[in-house]
Design a protein around this motif. Structure first.
Motif, mmCIF file in Angstrom:
data_model
loop_
_atom_site.group_PDB
_atom_site.id
_atom_site.type_symbol
_atom_site.label_atom_id
_atom_site.label_comp_id
_atom_site.label_asym_id
_atom_site.label_seq_id
_atom_site.Cartn_x
_atom_site.Cartn_y
_atom_site.Cartn_z
ATOM 1 N N ARG A 1 -5.533 -1.698 -0.882
ATOM 2 C CA ARG A 1 -5.900 -0.364 -0.391
ATOM 3 C C ARG A 1 -7.412 -0.225 -0.319
ATOM 4 N NH1 ARG A 1 -1.932 4.049 -0.792
ATOM 5 N NH2 ARG A 1 -3.736 5.419 -0.943
ATOM 6 N N ALA B 1 -7.385 0.592 -11.469
ATOM 7 C CA ALA B 1 -6.416 -0.515 -11.481
ATOM 8 C C ALA B 1 -6.993 -1.716 -12.220
ATOM 9 C CB ALA B 1 -6.035 -0.902 -10.051
ATOM 10 N N VAL C 1 1.668 4.835 -4.918
ATOM 11 C CA VAL C 1 1.224 3.716 -5.751
ATOM 12 C C VAL C 1 0.710 4.250 -7.084
ATOM 13 C CG1 VAL C 1 -0.505 1.891 -6.003
ATOM 14 C CG2 VAL C 1 0.609 2.236 -3.795
ATOM 15 N N ASP C 2 1.187 3.688 -8.166
ATOM 16 C CA ASP C 2 0.642 3.993 -9.486
ATOM 17 C C ASP C 2 -0.599 3.128 -9.683
ATOM 18 O OD1 ASP C 2 -0.026 4.272 -12.124
ATOM 19 O OD2 ASP C 2 1.906 3.605 -12.923
ATOM 20 N N CYS C 3 -1.763 3.763 -9.602
ATOM 21 C CA CYS C 3 -2.998 2.957 -9.638
ATOM 22 C C CYS C 3 -3.342 2.504 -11.058
ATOM 23 C CB CYS C 3 -4.158 3.697 -8.974
ATOM 24 S SG CYS C 3 -4.714 5.170 -9.821
ATOM 25 N N VAL D 1 0.843 -1.209 0.000
ATOM 26 C CA VAL D 1 0.000 0.000 0.000
ATOM 27 C C VAL D 1 0.875 1.255 0.000
ATOM 28 C CG1 VAL D 1 -1.927 -1.150 1.187
ATOM 29 C CG2 VAL D 1 -0.284 0.216 2.516
ATOM 30 N N VAL E 1 -3.514 9.854 -0.902
ATOM 31 C CA VAL E 1 -4.822 9.425 -0.392
ATOM 32 C C VAL E 1 -4.616 8.608 0.882
ATOM 33 C CG1 VAL E 1 -6.817 7.937 -0.819
ATOM 34 C CG2 VAL E 1 -5.922 9.371 -2.671
ATOM 35 N N ARG F 1 -0.423 -4.495 8.084
ATOM 36 C CA ARG F 1 0.303 -4.351 6.812
ATOM 37 C C ARG F 1 1.581 -5.172 6.932
ATOM 38 N NH1 ARG F 1 -0.678 2.179 6.267
ATOM 39 N NH2 ARG F 1 -2.848 2.034 5.536
ATOM 40 N N ARG G 1 1.056 7.907 3.243
ATOM 41 C CA ARG G 1 -0.053 7.637 2.321
ATOM 42 C C ARG G 1 0.346 6.841 1.089
ATOM 43 N NH1 ARG G 1 -4.008 12.947 2.561
ATOM 44 N NH2 ARG G 1 -4.388 12.829 4.807
ATOM 45 N N GLY G 2 1.641 6.693 0.899
ATOM 46 C CA GLY G 2 2.087 5.796 -0.152
ATOM 47 C C GLY G 2 2.306 6.467 -1.490
ATOM 48 N N ARG H 1 -9.797 4.441 -7.401
ATOM 49 C CA ARG H 1 -8.436 3.985 -7.716
ATOM 50 C C ARG H 1 -8.424 2.500 -8.052
ATOM 51 N NH1 ARG H 1 -3.824 7.185 -5.743
ATOM 52 N NH2 ARG H 1 -2.708 5.199 -5.736
ATOM 53 N N SER I 1 -0.798 -2.835 -9.744
ATOM 54 C CA SER I 1 -1.916 -2.139 -9.104
ATOM 55 C C SER I 1 -3.062 -3.043 -8.685
ATOM 56 C CB SER I 1 -2.435 -1.022 -10.010
ATOM 57 O OG SER I 1 -2.938 -1.547 -11.209
ATOM 58 N N CYS J 1 -5.835 5.820 2.718
ATOM 59 C CA CYS J 1 -6.744 4.717 2.380
ATOM 60 C C CYS J 1 -7.507 4.196 3.595
ATOM 61 C CB CYS J 1 -6.021 3.599 1.635
ATOM 62 S SG CYS J 1 -4.794 2.716 2.600
ATOM 63 N N GLU K 1 -3.808 -1.844 -5.167
ATOM 64 C CA GLU K 1 -5.079 -1.122 -5.037
ATOM 65 C C GLU K 1 -6.188 -2.033 -4.506
ATOM 66 O OE1 GLU K 1 -5.399 2.038 -5.117
ATOM 67 O OE2 GLU K 1 -3.479 2.584 -6.030
ATOM 68 N N ARG L 1 1.063 10.302 -8.332
ATOM 69 C CA ARG L 1 0.504 9.092 -7.711
ATOM 70 C C ARG L 1 -0.471 9.365 -6.585
ATOM 71 N NH1 ARG L 1 5.343 4.564 -7.805
ATOM 72 N NH2 ARG L 1 5.625 4.593 -10.080
#
Lengths: 324, 324
Positions: A154, B158, A140-142, A123, B140, A175, A137-138, B154, A147, B142, A151, B137
């Motif tokens: 998430r 994905a 991440v390429d959604c 995440v 957010v 996590r 908050r990370g 998101r 993903s 989550c 995602e 990116r």
């Protein structure tokens, strides 16, 4: 049967981490029934073949299709592939297992029951801060190739935290950072098990990219110690998210070279880098240490890798290994 | 019936943006059938009451429950609440509408057909860069109170991008920034419509926090111009994500004061801030301008707000307004 006897459901209980968690559940005297729901996508029946406990019931089905006439006091949702080649191969099913799986499992939760979910350090994506605290908050390429997993996890976190906020659902979310050890599939596709199966086969050890990307390798016993303390032993009243992992950061190359030495293969071969492979990954464990004093990942990677290697070797010798 | 006649499905077609998109679909001569699937959670039948076109068929059902004997050439997935009080009120359903909605709608897609999805600038969360390019990116939380919407969107992105990568699915994904205009529900709960309904009722205009948080207000006609150019008019072969919105950044306070003046209410009252309200939001439109030369949000907010106010006033006069 005691009035307080608990009915426990472990979705993904035939998996690597799931089966270890089931072992711990069955150590509890307050558990009346432990149902495992697993579709054997990445889980293996042999992971629970050692169990002789009549309280264990294994159901082969998707988490999204699980149904039960009884309600559960505790549900542990671990139903998800966790290795890139597996989840990238069927992204739709990965998202479905996590998100729709959670929705479906909730239908079997007793009123007032608790659902626990194993989320992931993914995440945080390819993190821009290190170590990563739970508040990060990370990155991440959604829309990227990882993903479906990142995602899906998430979104499932969001579902659970929002159902807690809006409806008072009792949740526990961890996590997990990189975990390794016995019961990893030989064809899992992640670093430690790859190196070991290659080394045991006398093949060169392959790493993706320069191998300088770091991971925090948590040995399964340490990780499951953390899970059982957080989930039930320490009676911790905290919904999560809670990082659980090893905060000793080791490069992929270092582990590869160690396995090469252990197995006498001696050779490490570099392959092209994997797309969007995170460059680093290290948990901030401030919260875990404060909630579970004394808990640590105690097994050094050298020892953990050796124990894992011995487990793989014994499995090979027993002739039950799945061909890679 | 022409061999090239298209069957089009618009999920959420009774909604604010969905109904405007349906109007554009029905302007096409190559469309044989336009089916709208809408559960009227936030959509309203009256949004399409003006349509007299026999090609339009409205089905009242959840996107997650939609089924059809015919396959569709084009599916537009807009089935989601978009306003915080609505999605925060039922987070489970919000995630379900987006994620499970997408999975279900795909079952009605013809082989080789295209699915288009209206994602959101909320995938950027409370952004740390401004303006936000598609490659950003996001930031957010989550586990936060907006996460059912943000993460549901998101995760659906994905799903679509990964189904494109793994299975060649033909997709179009836009990220819409703030949109306003006629057919917003009076009880929508977002800034512009709130201000207008308050002003028209002679009540003080309320804003959350200091009102200095900025938004990029896109008037509905401009936004739907962009959607139809991207989705079909310009035959753009790009899966997305594509930002569509107004890059003129205006503070909430400025709009509130403008509506206060227009309606003669004169008074703006500050309420406590909303949790995790983004401080800023502004699209980087480089990509949109390159793909759709000449496309812009042309309507200045002063004019757009006035047109919206006139629409709300006429609706009130006609006695069809929903009490707030």
């Amino acid at each position: 049967m005691s009035k307080n006897a608990k009915r426990v459901l472990v979705a993904g209980g035939c998996g690597f981490i799931g089966s270890h968690l089931v072992d711990r559940v069955l150590k509890r005297s307050d558990v009346e029934t432990c149902v495992v729901a697993d579709n054997l996508w990445t889980g293996l029946d042999e992971n629970l073949a050692h169990v002789r406990d009549p309280r264990l019931h294994i159901v082969h089905c998707d988490a999204e299709a699980f149904r039960s006439d009884i309600g559960f006091d505790e549900i542990y949702h671990l139903a998800s592939p966790a290795s890139p080649p597996w989840y990238m191969g069927d992204p739709r099913r990965t998202i479905s297992a996590n998100v729709i799986g959670a929705l479906r499992l909730l239908e079997s939760l007793k009123p007032g029951g608790r659902i626990a979910y194993t989320s992931t350090s993914e995440v945080y994506g390819d993190p821009l801060v290190s170590p990563q605290p739970e508040s990060y908050r990370g990155s991440v390429d959604c829309t990227g190739p990882r993903s479906s997993y990142d995602e899906g996890k998430r979104c499932t976190e969001a579902l659970l935290f929002e159902m807690r906020r809006a409806h008072g659902l009792d949740i526990r979310v961890v996590r997990l950072f990189n975990v390794y050890g016995p019961r990893t599939r030989p064809d899992d596709g992640r670093a430690v098990s790859n190196f070991i199966t290659q080394g045991l086969a006398g093949r060169p050890i392959t790493i993706f990219g320069d191998g300088l990307q770091s991971r925090s390798w948590g040995y399964i016993d340490d990780i499951v110690d953390g899970l059982e303390r957080y989930f039930w032993l320490d009676q911790i009243d905290y919904p999560g998210p809670l990082n659980i992992g090893n905060d000793r950061e080791i490069s992929v190359l270092e582990v590869a070279e160690y396995v090469a030495r252990l197995t006498g293969v001696g050779k490490v071969v570099h392959m092209p880098p994997v797309p969007q492979d995170p460059t680093n990954r290290r948990p901030d464990l401030t919260l875990a240490r404060s909630l579970m004093p004394g808990w640590e990942c105690r097994v050094p990677y050298e020892q953990g890798v050796e124990m894992t290697l011995e487990w793989f070797r014994a499995r090979l010798t027993a002739g039950t290994a799945v061909a890679q």
